[in-house]
Enzyme design. Structure first.
Site, short mmCIF file in Angstrom:
data_model
loop_
_atom_site.label_atom_id
_atom_site.label_comp_id
_atom_site.label_asym_id
_atom_site.label_seq_id
_atom_site.Cartn_x
_atom_site.Cartn_y
_atom_site.Cartn_z
CD GLU A 58 -49.26 8.54 -71.53
OE1 GLU A 58 -48.78 9.13 -72.51
OE2 GLU A 58 -48.77 8.62 -70.39
CB CYS A 86 -42.89 6.39 -72.59
SG CYS A 86 -43.63 5.59 -71.14
CB CYS A 89 -47.62 4.97 -71.56
SG CYS A 89 -47.14 5.89 -70.08
#
Length: 164
Positions: A58, A86, A89
């Site tokens: 990302e 996560c 990101c």
């Protein structure tokens, strides 16, 4: 092509990128940033390939889009991810002003494959987060040291600044 078809296409592309990246020495994660006008920018996980813990798919897709577009503001863009982003990101997408995030596999699927980000999600929900990584404010006591607010004062007085 409908909006749903387009979303399906970009989500499928993120999965294709992730699978191919595994065979290229990277992690099993892929992402595509698609701007409001349809420009697409791809990224894959290069954490182990580059020894950069921030090189998540990302983040690399966001970096690519911002670099090529010459902006840090991706308002109106959608981030398509092969897996649920996560916390790092997600924060990157927020900072980039991405308007929407769509993902295929979720964090539990990632955990089953050995990528357990649960401790990071829990960090932000936990009152005892200092047990994982203490974070605290330190006051400078040397009277010759710069003041903590000096950078902000300089920023606010700079007429040529670019707000973000």
């Amino acid at each position: 092509m409908t909006t749903t078809d387009t979303a399906q296409k970009f989500l499928a592309r993120s999965i294709e990128l992730a699978t191919a990246n595994v065979l290229n020495g990277g992690g099993p994660f892929g992402a595509v940033v698609v701007t409001a006008d349809g420009l697409a920018f791809e990224g894959v996980n290069r954490v182990t390939a580059t020894n950069d813990p921030t090189a998540h798919a990302e983040v690399t897709a966001i970096r690519q889009a911002c670099s090529e577009l010459g902006t840090f503001d991706l308002s109106g863009a959608t981030l398509y991810c092969s897996c649920e982003p996560c916390p790092m990101c997600l924060a990157s997408a927020l900072w980039a002003r991405v308007s929407r995030v769509m993902f295929a596999a979720d964090r539990h699927d990632a955990a089953a494959a050995g990528f357990d980000d649960a401790v990071f999600y829990e960090y932000f929900e936990n009152d005892r987060r200092d047990t994982l990584m203490p974070v605290g404010r330190l006051q400078l006591t040397d009277p010759q040291a710069p003041a903590a607010l000096d950078p902000f004062k300089a920023w606010n007085s700079l007429e040529s600044r670019t707000d973000y």
